[in-house]
Every structure is written in structure tokens, then in C-alpha cells.
Scaffold this active site. Structure first.
Site, mmCIF file in Angstrom:
data_model
loop_
_atom_site.group_PDB
_atom_site.id
_atom_site.type_symbol
_atom_site.label_atom_id
_atom_site.label_comp_id
_atom_site.label_asym_id
_atom_site.label_seq_id
_atom_site.Cartn_x
_atom_site.Cartn_y
_atom_site.Cartn_z
ATOM 1 N N ILE A 1 0.829 -1.207 0.000
ATOM 2 C CA ILE A 1 0.000 0.000 0.000
ATOM 3 C C ILE A 1 0.854 1.243 0.000
ATOM 4 O O ILE A 1 0.522 2.242 -0.604
ATOM 5 C CB ILE A 1 -0.919 0.047 1.234
ATOM 6 C CG1 ILE A 1 -1.729 -1.227 1.343
ATOM 7 C CG2 ILE A 1 -1.851 1.232 1.141
ATOM 8 C CD1 ILE A 1 -2.796 -1.137 2.396
ATOM 9 N N GLY A 2 1.956 1.169 0.718
ATOM 10 C CA GLY A 2 2.673 2.429 0.906
ATOM 11 C C GLY A 2 4.158 2.319 0.674
ATOM 12 O O GLY A 2 4.920 3.174 1.114
ATOM 13 N N GLU B 1 0.401 3.150 11.977
ATOM 14 C CA GLU B 1 -0.823 3.481 12.696
ATOM 15 C C GLU B 1 -0.653 4.563 13.757
ATOM 16 O O GLU B 1 -1.520 5.421 13.919
ATOM 17 C CB GLU B 1 -1.399 2.207 13.333
ATOM 18 C CG GLU B 1 -1.292 1.083 12.337
ATOM 19 C CD GLU B 1 -2.435 0.099 12.341
ATOM 20 O OE1 GLU B 1 -2.131 -1.064 12.236
ATOM 21 O OE2 GLU B 1 -3.597 0.466 12.441
#
Lengths: 761, 161, 288
Positions: free
Chosen positions: A490-491, A722
Site C-alpha cells: 500500500i505504501g 498506525e
């Protein structure tokens, strides 16, 4: 945890690749438009699928008449709940997104009742989008509307409209005699909080509220799915876990997991919101009926109304402290909207709420409450930012009341190694104090402020997780390597996987090509989520690379005809004992790979593991704002975020995680919210009125990486994705308080609210 | 109903395709011309992922009918690199790690190119406002802005040389 | 959409003919129309693209004033130095509509004819006393900007009529204008309140003419005559600005919705009118 071999592990001081900033391996594809995301895939002969959705927040489905739609030329399949098995209630663990499979299935396709506006009631596949849309309009659904409830406290009231007649509150004893909307109570208690509060010299007692917010990934959910006549299925989709998609599709459709092969597309953002399925089971069911591949892509409106936001909340915090600022008691109650089915992050929020602090007596209660809104999905540190908004705001107020510096009060009460966390385990190798040091010594903290400006501080915590991952390392005959994992990128995780493998193998990172493999090509791997990928999948990559080196040493020993124990691996080459003439023996990776055909065949290794020991992460943020006293407009002037990341594998992408998390948190604090009308329909289901931050809303975000290595990871990494969204809600709110002298306890801090509060004084 | 025949120039090349009156330029680019680098994030002009340059103007291709493209010049992300050579903006996005998921990246690059075509020396504030129509949810824009400013500086040097 | 057709007439007469059949929607920049079509809020049978009609795009100077083709985009207006000099408030208002991408397409005429009470360009045009030229089957007519929109989404235009151009009057020596809006973010939002102020000063710096218009505080954009009158004969001292703000607030008849409360809109109308007047005054004062 599988026992990691450590003998080939490079000395961290001598790292050549870890900590550098190479161009990511998938970078060129992503700056040239070549990277293929969910909606970019086409299959020959594919149909277009569309979903018929409920216009009502709560209604009984009296009948669904599909005859007119079926009669429309070009319509190839229509499915409703009748085309899916009626599953029994069954909990299923999938990393952070534990699901009840029956709820999952009923969220994918409503059965008997619709529970929120946007809840699917039927799906259509047709030869064109316009025909599919016309068919959706021709499906006649008769509803008997029911009273709805969205506000969490209203949903908890005894006379509230009931979403599920079978829902009895878990976590309380005795078990309630009657059903309610309260799915679960989470409870964490130590000591006697009531006595501690009664004895406290200072008590802060506050109520806080937040609204539901969406992850806001820019790529809408999309997939292509196909079921052949023999039941074999292929799915191409954008998700945070191809294995999750495979399992959930199999369960919802009642077919074998091994009959489904899921190929991960590039994913255009997820932030937790793509840890479940919405379209894939529908597309497979439509394909089963039509015999053709079916493509389904959500509109932005569908993304907002029918995919997971995170919870809105009502929270109550009571803190007791001494006059010196030592917190002696914390009583925290968290009421969270779950949406249509149980599963709000009230549990994680309860565990994280006071995780940053050493408090002798506490009680944290979290309520998971179903409401007539889309079922919540994970959103980046699920629950933690919400709880941190309340607790960090209360700590700020306590500091203010006692005249204490906001960093000093956190240092006075903050957790250190050896302390038992409020949620259970004992902290080891944590870097909380170091992040406080980092912001305190940052020039930002002492920078002067102008009129109507204010500075806020807040901290945050996330567990970080490990879990099941697989990775394979294949050497090519020229000595390069392919690293395959089951973790969607994703990143920038391809970059970190390639870097870790390159470090171990002693290769330049450009010679390691990472891929994200489909479910038939790599062992089971859990979701990309919970900040687990660099840690857990990275550990699998490192171990696979180490196995490759063991094999390379064996091959070198074979060539030299020496015992393998006498061969070492240094800087990308096997080093053997001196030859009989006293000459050095060295075979580099390229040479060994080139000879592999004659020394035993191709060299590959695959590792599957269940990683434990992810180091918890802490962050400390400073935010400066300016408030226009006449309009209530808040401008974020400056932002600094320090975070313990263990060790940054690729610092640029670690900084990017921090900056992105801050931006999302600032949006949550200032403008983002679900707005429902009186009928429970979302009024702002688009990027025009669901206001995520735009480039001109934000300053540069200074990400300060603090490195307190995690000894359980080969290179010391901790999860990083997170933590950065946890502190900003409170950091912004605390800054607004400092700028205005007025405390606002209700997010978002939109201009009308701030102006009204300023007028009241 | 009959289809509309469109001739246009895309990335310097003549193209022809058939479309219907209600089809957007974005859908035509993606479905008829297989140029899937332009993305749909919202379909309402609020996210900028579908950005293209139409006759020299930055626009959202989701807010243009394909039928309007008759005789027009369209630049998409697929035309940004020249042969195998990346545009300086593309290279700077890579160097600065100005992308995470990459979904908004084509639109950001096209918008940034339009900015630097119009203003070779933008301030940070000008850059932020110009790019305000390109939502990025991953990066917080920090590295994106740095990459654009750095590319602008490099392009100014190239032009001065 | 299966019954939709698209025409792009090359003349005014051709456009009127194309509109005459009914069920047609005019397409200029399309930034509202395409969104409404996609959402199913409008279902035209025909789209009449005006942009190929000569004069629909562009600005020309005529008799000391300006004539703006109705399909001219914000980006094009922002490149017209003489227009920016004479009417900075009108140009800044048009340039607040949407993103850079939307600026490249969204037209000044479309912003008006979409008939949103929150349209950014309209308060500035109303304050500027702009005139709209409308053409149709019954011929050509001229009307003040504020007479075009009758209610949210409704205009006085007949089905076969369309807006041809917007005319801005000649400017006195010391005159200027300004437009401000309140939005929750810095960009990309619909105005919660908008305020346009246009004023003319005499040689002594005393305001001799003033017009104030407010957006998003009533079903249509309001021309607040009392607010303008509060400035006339003053040098925009605090007392005059207070009177302006009070008159502006008194004129508001807003709703509460997802973008703002009625109370907030009313108060902000006063704040913005005051701020916009001060900017317009400064701009006019700087002229000789």
C-alpha cells in the site's frame, strides 16, 4: 514464533541498504500510469456489474421483483440474498478484522432487512454499464420502513429501534434477558478507581464526542471476478489481503477456499477500509449465473454510504491526580457506533486509551453498539485516535489546571520499560520517553506564537502486530533475486522487502525484484494491516534470504569440497578456508548462481511463519494553529511529529507514513464527519462535502524518526503506519484551546462550532 | 442509437474512437483507448485523479464529455515520459518518495506539469493552491510539494543552461 | 443515457434551433451539468454544447466596459490583465470556483445559470451591476444579473433561451471591487457565505457609489441596497462598516444545512461584507 536463524545476520552497524533511500521498485510503474489498480483490469468478454442498494436506513424487505430487470435485453444475471447460503453465526479471525461470517454475508447482501442506506439488496450483471444501471432501476423492492437509530447513546436506550432481534450484550453478567443494540462490553480494570478518584487532589471530569469518519482512500473498491463451469474461480481485486478476499468469498458463497485464486491488483489506499469484502462475492455470484467474468467498481457515493467508516463516539473521562500532576485514577467510558453489525473498535480503543500512562487505579469500559449506518471497518489504529482525543484532551486540561508543562506531565506519568501496560503485557524496549525528548528539544516547541495562535501537544500509542506471513526468495541464474510475498503493497512495502533481502544477500537493492504474489503462488499471508507487514512479512523475507545463503554456502562447500561449516558468507560472497596453496577461496553470489545448475539445481527458499514480538509504537506531536475569531476558521500553521519507529528500513517511506497519518488526523479534527439527514441518509457522500484535507490546508509536516530498535526484528523494525494518526485529534484540539482559551469537546472543530463557542466564551 | 465518431490528438498521436453522448472523456480514455493511467476517484471533479491537459488547460477528464474532444489535443500521464526518459517531475516524485499507494500520482503529476508550464517558479503556497484539486490521502502532501518545487528548480536550471 | 444526443452548433441560430425541441441542457464548462447527470438529478435528452459558437468564449472591451462570453472559463478570465485591473473582485470570485482543473472549464455563465444561491461569481457580478444578454427563439433581451435566477436551480430562461454574454459597465477612475467567501477548508468547497462589494470613491476618497451582494444567505443571491447605502458618503470608517455589517446581517434569510447554520451564515455575512468592503476600498484608494 518460529526460531529465527541469526548467524548470517549482518551487524546492524555495518548495514549497507537498511536506512538508505533508494527509488522504490514499483516507482516507475506508478509515475507513468502503468501500474494496474482494481478498476484497470479487463477480462475478455467481461460484463459490468452494478448493485441495487437500500434507500432506507432501516426497513424490512417485503419483496424483491426482478422480472422486469431480467427481461431487459443485455441483462445476464441478477442475484439477491436467495443466491447466497444463509450462514450460521461464526466468528472468524483475520488479524485486526475479526468478523462474524454471518454478519459479513449479510453486509455483502441484505437478507430480510436492510440496516443502512446503501445496504445491497440485489446485484446485476449486463453487457454494458448503462444496461446494468437501467436494470438496477427496474428491480422493484418493496420495503416496510422501520424507525432507525444512528446516534450511539440513542441506540443504547432501552426503547431504541432494535437492529437485530438475536443480539444480546456480551461481556456482562448475567447475560441480559432481552436483546438490545449493545453488542458487547469491553472492560479493563485495575485497583479501585472510585476510591482513587475520591482521594484525588484534582479531578478532571469531561465528556467528549466524535462523528463517524471515513478512511477516504482515493481508489474506490473494484474487482473482476470469474467462476468457470467447473467451479474454479479467479478474482482480481484491490484489497489489503488477497488471502482475506479468498477466504471471505469462499465463506460467503459456500465454496471451497482452494477453488478460488485471488490476484492482488495495485491498491489505491486502504487505511484499514479494504480489510473486508463488499463486491467480490457479488461479482462471483453474478459470474456463476452468467458464465462470464464480471467487473464491479464502486462510485464514490457507494464508497461513502456502503463501506466502512470508523465509529462516531461518546466518551466520558474522569482523571484523578495529585497536585504535583501524578495521575492516580482514570475512569474512561467509551461508547462506539459499530454500524449495522457488531464490531466497532471499542475494544482496541479501550486497550489503548491509557496505554501511554502508568496509572495505579483505572477502569476502562468500551461499548460496542450497532446503529443504522454502514458497518465500520478498520481505520488506521482502529479506535485509538478516538480514545486518545478524549484522554489527551483531559490530560491537557489537567496540566493547564495545575500549571504544568504538557510534556512534563506526560513524562511524569508516562510508561517506561518494565511497567505493566493497562491492557496487560509488560512493556519492553519502548521509546515513549525518547519521543517526548525529541519534541521537547525540537525548535518548534519553543518557537514564538502570534496573536490568535496556539500550540497543542498530544501523544499516542499503537500495539503493532505480527502474525502469519510467507515469503519466497528465488535466485536467478545471473545472481539477482526475486522476492515474492503475500502482502499487498500500500505504501512502499515492496521497497522495504527488497531492501531487507538485499541487505541479507549482500546485493545492491536494484538487483532484488519484489513482487506481490497471488494466492496460488505463495503461502498464506495475513492482511496488510495493523502495521504488521514490514515486521512480520519482513521477518519471513529475511529468513528466506538467510536460507538461500545457507544453500549458497553449501554449494560453495561442494565446489571446494570442504565441510560446509568452514564456509562463511561475507558481503555477498562465500568465503572458504584457504586452499592447499594458501590462496583465498571466494565465490560471489553471481558465480554461485551461474553454477547452480551443476551444483544441485535452482536456488530458492520459502518461509512461512507466525511472527510474534512486534514492538509497540509511541508518538508525540506538536501542533500550532491560528484561529480566526470572527469566522472560527482554524489554520494549521506548523506540525511536528516524533515517533519511535524501531529502525527505519526506508526512512522516506517511514516519514511518509507519519506525514500521511498526521494529515488524516488533522482532517478528522477539523472537518471530516458523516452528516445524516432525519431519515438516516448520508448528506455528504462525496469529496465535495466530506472534506478531507487538500494541499493548501496543510503545512509541511516535520516527521522526526526516533529509533529504539525492536530486538525481535532482524533489523529492529517496529510497525509505523498506525501510531501517527493517534495524537493529531487531540493535538489540534489542544492547540485550538490554547489559541482561543475555549475548550471544544466535540469533533470536528468546524468553523461554525468554534465561532459559537467563542461567542459563548 | 448511433455512436459519435471522434478524432482527436492524444499525447501527440492522432486517435479515433466511437463514443456515446453521455460518456465522459475519462471513460473513453480508459475504455476505448486503454489509457488507464487516468483514474476515477470521485467522478465529480473533486479529487483530480483523472486530470488531463486539454488544449493546454488542466482539466478533470471526468467532467468532460468524450464527444467534446473532437479535434482537441489531450495530454495524459501516458505521454509524460519521452520514450524511456522520465519527465523531471516523475523522477523527482521517485527521488522524494512523493507517492505511497500511487493512485493519485498520475493526476498530481499532470497537474504539477500544468503548473510548471504556466509558472516555472511557484512558491510553496502557489503550489499548494494549484494542487488543491488533487486529493492525496497517503502522503499529507509534504513530499509531493517538495518534489514539485525541486522539479521546478531543476527545470529552471535546464532552461537557463 | 441511451436516449441522449450531443450537438455542438457553430452559431447562435443553430443553438436556438437545437434547444427548441425541449428536453435539452446547455453545456458550457460542464462542471455542474456532468455531476448532476451522473447523480441522476438531471436527465436531458439532448446536450447542446455552446463552446463552438464564436464569441461564447473570450473577453472584449466595448464602450469602456467589458463583454464576457458566457462560456468563458475562470482560467481565461484570470489571464485578461485589463479585466483584472478594472474588476478584480469579479475575477477573484470566478477564480474561487473549484480547483485549478475546474477553473480550466467552469464558465462564468454556467456558474450563474446553474442557479445555486452559493455560486461564487454571482455576488461579485451583482455588486458590479453586470447585465446579462440572453438570446432565444423570441429574440434577444438584456436583464440585470440578479434577475436571472429565481430560486435554487431555477432561472427566467425559456427552454430555447441561453445566456450569450455578460456585460460589465465602464469603471470610474477610483472604483474597485472585492469578493470574499467563507469555506471550511482553504479550497474545493462551496461557499457557506459569499460577499461581493463594489464601490466608487470621489477625489477625496469618500464613497460615492456602493453595491453589496451576498451569496448563500437566501434562496438567491441578494443585492443588499441598505448595505451599499451605509457606505455612501463615508470613508469606510468603523461606524460605516458597522452599519454595513448590520444591514448585511439584517438582509439574510439563510437555511441551516450540512454546510453551516443559519445563525453562522448571518453573522459571517456581516463579517465578510465588512472585510470585502475594506479590500475594495483599499483597491479603489490606490487608484488615482
Amino acid at each position: 514464533m518460529s526460531d529465527a536463524p541469526t548467524k548470517n545476520r549482518p551487524d546492524t552497524a555495518a548495514l549497507k541498504v537498511i536506512g538508505t533511500r533508494p527509488v522504490r521498485p514499483d516507482g516507475v510503474d506508478k509515475v507513468t500510469g502503468r501500474a494496474a489498480y482494481g478498476a484497470d483490469f479487463r477480462a475478455p468478454g467481461m460484463l459490468t456489474g452494478r448493485v441495487k442498494r437500500s434507500p432506507h436506513a432501516h426497513a424490512r424487505i417485503v419483496s424483491i421483483d426482478t422480472r422486469k430487470a431480467r427481461a431487459l435485453a443485455g441483462v445476464k444475471a441478477i442475484v439477491t440474498a436467495a443466491d447466497f447460503p444463509d450462514l450460521a453465526s461464526q466468528e472468524y479471525e483475520a488479524g485486526e478484522s475479526a468478523s462474524n461470517l454471518r454478519d459479513l454475508a449479510m453486509n455483502v447482501m441484505a437478507r430480510n432487512k436492510v440496516l443502512y442506506q446503501g445496504h445491497p439488496v440485489a446485484a446485476v450483471a449486463a453487457v454494458s454499464a448503462s444496461i446494468a444501471e437501467a436494470a438496477v432501476a427496474l428491480i422493484e423492492v418493496t420495503y416496510e420502513t422501520l424507525p432507525h437509530v444512528i446516534d450511539v447513546e440513542a441506540a443504547m436506550a432501552p426503547d431504541a429501534p432494535l437492529l437485530h432481534s438475536h443480539l444480546f450484550t456480551e461481556g456482562v453478567s448475567p447475560r441480559p434477558a432481552s436483546p438490545s443494540n449493545i453488542a458487547k462490553r469491553h472492560l479493563f480494570v485495575r485497583g479501585d478507581v472510585d476510591a482513587a478518584l475520591a482521594a484525588a487532589e484534582v479531578v478532571i471530569d469531561r465528556r467528549y464526542t466524535t462523528q463517524a469518519v471515513h478512511q477516504g482512500y482515493i481508489e474506490p473498491h473494484a474487482c473482476v471476478a470469474e467462476m468457470a463451469a467447473d467451479g474454479q474461480c479467479q478474482v482480481w481485486s484491490s484489497s489489503q489481503g488477497q488471502f482475506m478476499v479468498r477466504t471471505y468469498c469462499a465463506k460467503v458463497l459456500g465454496i471451497e477456499i482452494s477453488d478460488i485464486r485471488v490476484t492482488p491488483a495495485e491498491i489505491g489506499g486502504g487505511f484499514g477500509g479494504k480489510t473486508t469484502v463488499y463486491l467480490e462475492p457479488l461479482a462471483l455470484a453474478l459470474s456463476r449465473q452468467s458464465g462470464a467474468p464480471v467487473k464491479m467498481v464502486m462510485t464514490r457515493e457507494e464508497v461513502f454510504t456502503a463501506t466502512g467508516p470508523t465509529s462516531g463516539s461518546v466518551m466520558h473521562v474522569r482523571l484523578g491526580a495529585t497536585r504535583e500532576g501524578r495521575i492516580t485514577a482514570a475512569d474512561v467510558e467509551l461508547k462506539f457506533q459499530a454500524g449495522a453489525f457488531p464490531g466497532s473498535p471499542a475494544g482496541a480503543a479501550s486497550m489503548t486509551a491509557i496505554a501511554c500512562y502508568d496509572v495505579a487505579d483505572f477502569r476502562v469500559v468500551g461499548w460496542d453498539v450497532v446503529t443504522n449506518s454502514p458497518k465500520v471497518a478498520a481505520y488506521r489504529a482502529p479506535g485509538a485516535p478516538i480514545a486518545a482525543f478524549a484522554v489527551e484532551s483531559a490530560i491537557e486540561e489537567l496540566a493547564q489546571q495545575l500549571g504544568l508543562d504538557p510534556i512534563a506531565i506526560r513524562r511524569l506519568n508516562g510508561v517506561r520499560d518494565g511497567m505493566k501496560a493497562a491492557y496487560g503485557p509488560t512493556f519492553e524496549n519502548i521509546g515513549f520517553m525518547e519521543t517526548l525528548d525529541a519534541i521537547e528539544s525540537h525548535p518548534h516547541y519553543k518557537a514564538p506564537l502570534g496573536p490568535n495562535q496556539g500550540r497543542g501537544v498530544a501523544v499516542g500509542f499503537w500495539f503493532n502486530i505480527g502474525g502469519e506471513s510467507s515469503a519466497a526468495v528465488h535466485l536467478s541464474e545471473d545472481g539477482g533475486a526475486v522476492v515474492a510475498t503475500g502482502s499487498p503493497d500500500i505504501g512502499g512495502s515492496r521497497a522495504s522487502m527488497a531492501m531487507m533481502a538485499a541487505e541479507v544477500l549482500g546485493l545492491p537493492v536494484e538487483r532484488v525484484r519484489p513482487i506481490v504474489a497471488d494466492t496460488a503462488s505463495i503461502g498464506f499471508t495475513g492482511l496488510t494491516g495493523g502495521s504488521r507487514t514490514t515486521f512480520a512479512t519482513g521477518m519471513a523475507v529475511v529468513q528466506a534470504a538467510e536460507k538461500v545463503i545457507e544453500e549458497l554456502k553449501r554449494r560453495a562447500a561442494l565446489i571446494w569440497d570442504v565441510p560446509v561449516e568452514t564456509v562463511t558468507w561475507e558481503a555477498g560472497a562465500a568465503i572458504g578456508p584457504l586452499d592447499p596453496k594458501g590462496g583465498a577461496r571466494r565465490l560471489d553470489l553471481d558465480t554461485l548462481a551461474a553454477q547452480s545448475g551443476r551444483t544441485g539445481g535452482p536456488i530458492s527458499a520459502e518461509v512461512s511463519l507466525n511472527a510474534q514480538g512486534a514492538g509497540p509504537g509511541f508518538g508525540a506531536h506538536i501542533c500550532d494553529v491560528e484561529v480566526d475569531p470572527e469566522t472560527g476558521q482554524v489554520t494549521v500553521l506548523r506540525y511536528t511529529a516524533a515517533q519511535d519507529v524501531g529502525r527505519a528500513i526506508h526512512p522516506s517511506y517511514v516519514e511518509g507514513q507519519v506525514q500521511g497519518g498526521v494529515a488524516q488526523g488533522v482532517g478528522w479534527a477539523l472537518n471530516e464527519e458523516y452528516v445524516f439527514d432525519v431519515d438516516g441518509r448520508m448528506e455528504n457522500a462525496g469529496f465535495l462535502d466530506y472534506r478531507v484535507p487538500v494541499a493548501s490546508d496543510l503545512p509541511m509536516i516535520d516527521a522526526v524518526l526516533v529509533e529504539v530498535p525492536n530486538p525481535r526484528h532482524p533489523f529492529g523494525a517496529k510497525g509505523v503506519g498506525e501510531v501517527p494518526i493517534v495524537p493529531p485529534l487531540a493535538a489540534v484540539a489542544n492547540a485550538v484551546r490554547a489559541a482561543t482559551g475555549v475548550r471544544l469537546d466535540d469533533l470536528p472543530l468546524s468553523p461554525p462550532k468554534i465561532r459559537a463557542a467563542l461567542q459563548k466564551g | 442509437m448511433s455512436k459519435i465518431h471522434i478524432s482527436a490528438t492524444v499525447n501527440g498521436d492522432p486517435v479515433e474512437f466511437l463514443t456515446e453522448a453521455g460518456v465522459t472523456l475519462l471513460d473513453a480514455l480508459r475504455d476505448e483507448l486503454a489509457l488507464t493511467g487516468s483514474k476515477e476517484g470521485c467522478g465529480s471533479g473533486d479529487c483530480g485523479a483523472c486530470s488531463v491537459i486539454l488544449d493546454g488547460r488542466l482539466t478533470c477528464s471526468c467532467l468532460i464529455l468524450a464527444a467534446e474532444a473532437q479535434g482537441r489535443r489531450i495530454e495524459t500521464i501516458e505521454g509524460m515520459a519521452r520514450g524511456g526518459e522520465l519527465h523531471p517531475l516523475q523522477q523527482k516524485f521517485l527521488d522524494h518518495a512523493a507517492l505511497q499507494c500511487g493512485f493519485c500520482t498520475p493526476g498530481l503529476l499532470i497537474a504539477a506539469k500544468a503548473l510548471l508550464d504556466a509558472n516555472p517558479d511557484p512558491t510553496e503556497t502557489e503550489t499548494r493552491y494549484w494542487l488543491a484539486g488533487n486529493l492525496c490521502r497517503c502522503t499529507g502532501y509534504d513530499k509531493v510539494i517538495r518534489a514539485v518545487m525541486d522539479a521546478a528548480a531543476e527545470l529552471r536550471q535546464v532552461r537557463a543552461a | 443515457m441511451a436516449d441522449l444526443d450531443y450537438v455542438a452548433p457553430a452559431s447562435v441560430a443553430g443553438a436556438i434551433e437545437a434547444l427548441a425541441g425541449g428536453g435539452a441542457k446547455v453545456l458550457a464548462g460542464g462542471t455542474d451539468l456532468l455531476v448532476q447527470m451522473r447523480a441522476g438529478r438531471v436527465k436531458p435528452q439532448r446536450i447542446v454544447d455552446l463552446k463552438r459558437i464564436p464569441g461564447l468564449i473570450g473577453v472584449r472591451q466595448e464602450n469602456g466596459g467589458f463583454v464576457i462570453g458566457a462560456s468563458t472559463s475562470g482560467a481565461e478570465l484570470g489571464e485578461h490583465a485589463a479585466l483584472i485591473h478594472a474588476w478584480p473582485g469579479v475575477v477573484e470570485a470566478v477564480q474561487l470556483i473549484g480547483s485549478t482543473q475546474v477553473q480550466g472549464r467552469a464558465s462564468i455563465g454556467g456558474n450563474l445559470c446553474n442557479a445555486s444561491p452559493a455560486a461564487d461569481s454571482v455576488p461579485a457580478l451583482v455588486a458590479a451591476r453586470a447585465i446579462c444578454v440572453v438570446v432565444g427563439g423570441q429574440g434577444r433581451r438584456e436583464l440585470p444579473v440578479e434577475a436571472v435566477v429565481t430560486a435554487p436551480g431555477a432561472t427566467v430562461l425559456a427552454p430555447d433561451e441561453f445566456l450569450l454574454e455578460i456585460r460589465l459597465p465602464p469603471r470610474a477612475a477610483r472604483a474597485s471591487d472585492a469578493y470574499l467567501r467563507q469555506i471550511p477548508r482553504t479550497e474545493m468547497d462551496i461557499a457557506v457565505v459569499g460577499a461581493g462589494v463594489s464601490l466608487t470613491l470621489d477625489a477625496a476618497g469618500v464613497c460615492s457609489e456602493a453595491h453589496v451582494a451576498l451569496g448563500a444567505v437566501a434562496p438567491t443571491v441578494l443585492l443588499v441596497e441598505a448595505a451599499g447605502a451605509a457606505l455612501i458618503g463615508t470613508t469606510l470608517d468603523d461606524a460605516a462598516l458597522d452599519a454595513l455589517a448590520q444591514a448585511a446581517e439584517a438582509a439574510c434569510r439563510p437555511i441551516s444545512d450540512k454546510r453551516g447554520t443559519a445563525e453562522y451564515r448571518t453573522r459571517i455575512a456581516g463579517v465578510l461584507a465588512r472585510r470585502a468592503a475594506a479590500i475594495a476600498y483599499r483597491r479603489a484608494s490606490e487608484r488615482t
